[in-house]
Design a protein around this motif. Sequence first.
Motif, PDB file in Angstrom:
ATOM      1  N   SER A 271      24.195  32.051  -9.596  1.00 46.19           N
ATOM      2  CA  SER A 271      24.942  30.941 -10.188  1.00 46.19           C
ATOM      3  C   SER A 271      24.185  30.349 -11.375  1.00 46.19           C
ATOM      4  CB  SER A 271      25.195  29.871  -9.133  1.00 46.19           C
ATOM      5  OG  SER A 271      25.865  28.768  -9.690  1.00 46.19           O
TER       6      SER A 271
ATOM      7  N   GLN B 195      24.546  32.678 -14.395  1.00 44.29           N
ATOM      8  CA  GLN B 195      25.859  32.560 -15.030  1.00 44.29           C
ATOM      9  C   GLN B 195      25.958  31.268 -15.841  1.00 44.29           C
ATOM     10  OE1 GLN B 195      28.587  32.937 -11.764  1.00 44.29           O
ATOM     11  NE2 GLN B 195      28.979  35.091 -12.201  1.00 44.29           N
ATOM     12  N   ASN B 196      25.471  30.171 -15.298  1.00 38.51           N
ATOM     13  CA  ASN B 196      25.515  28.900 -16.019  1.00 38.51           C
ATOM     14  C   ASN B 196      24.670  28.947 -17.279  1.00 38.51           C
ATOM     15  OD1 ASN B 196      27.223  27.804 -14.132  1.00 38.51           O
ATOM     16  ND2 ASN B 196      25.621  26.723 -13.015  1.00 38.51           N
ATOM     17  N   SER B 197      23.533  29.606 -17.211  1.00 42.71           N
ATOM     18  CA  SER B 197      22.664  29.731 -18.376  1.00 42.71           C
ATOM     19  C   SER B 197      23.354  30.529 -19.479  1.00 42.71           C
ATOM     20  CB  SER B 197      21.355  30.404 -17.965  1.00 42.71           C
ATOM     21  OG  SER B 197      20.555  30.653 -19.086  1.00 42.71           O
TER      22      SER B 197
ATOM     23  N   LEU C  87      26.099  28.413 -21.086  1.00 38.81           N
ATOM     24  CA  LEU C  87      25.524  27.398 -21.972  1.00 38.81           C
ATOM     25  C   LEU C  87      25.085  28.023 -23.291  1.00 38.81           C
ATOM     26  CD1 LEU C  87      24.568  24.519 -22.486  1.00 38.81           C
ATOM     27  CD2 LEU C  87      22.439  25.103 -21.324  1.00 38.81           C
TER      28      LEU C  87
END
Length: 121
Positions: free
Chosen positions: A31, A34-36, A39
Amino acid sequence: MFGNGFTLLEVLVALAIVATALGASLRAIGSLTQNSEALRTATLATWAAENRLVQIRLNGVAPALGERSFSCPQADLQLICTEQVSATPNVHFRHVKLTVHEAGRPQRALADLAHVVRNGS
């Protein structure tokens, strides 16, 4: 009689607890990855839109009224910028809205910027 060791059942329970903890850790790491990436993509898209606004300001002439799309790649991303230029109540200014999306995925906007620019003409 055998009091010094663990039973097979105790070892299996301990392994199940460790496996559950490792599984949760891997999900959390996935997770975060994926968030990195999301962004990073949003940041690069915002830079592409900001670059176009700076280019308009440096030219000193507001772009023509209407809508146009053009390639605005950043790093390894193939991005498409859509520029919408409209009139404002004051004839000396124009409203510029930039929307950035990945090439091949126009339905998902990565960045939206709007700015009022001086109409040099």
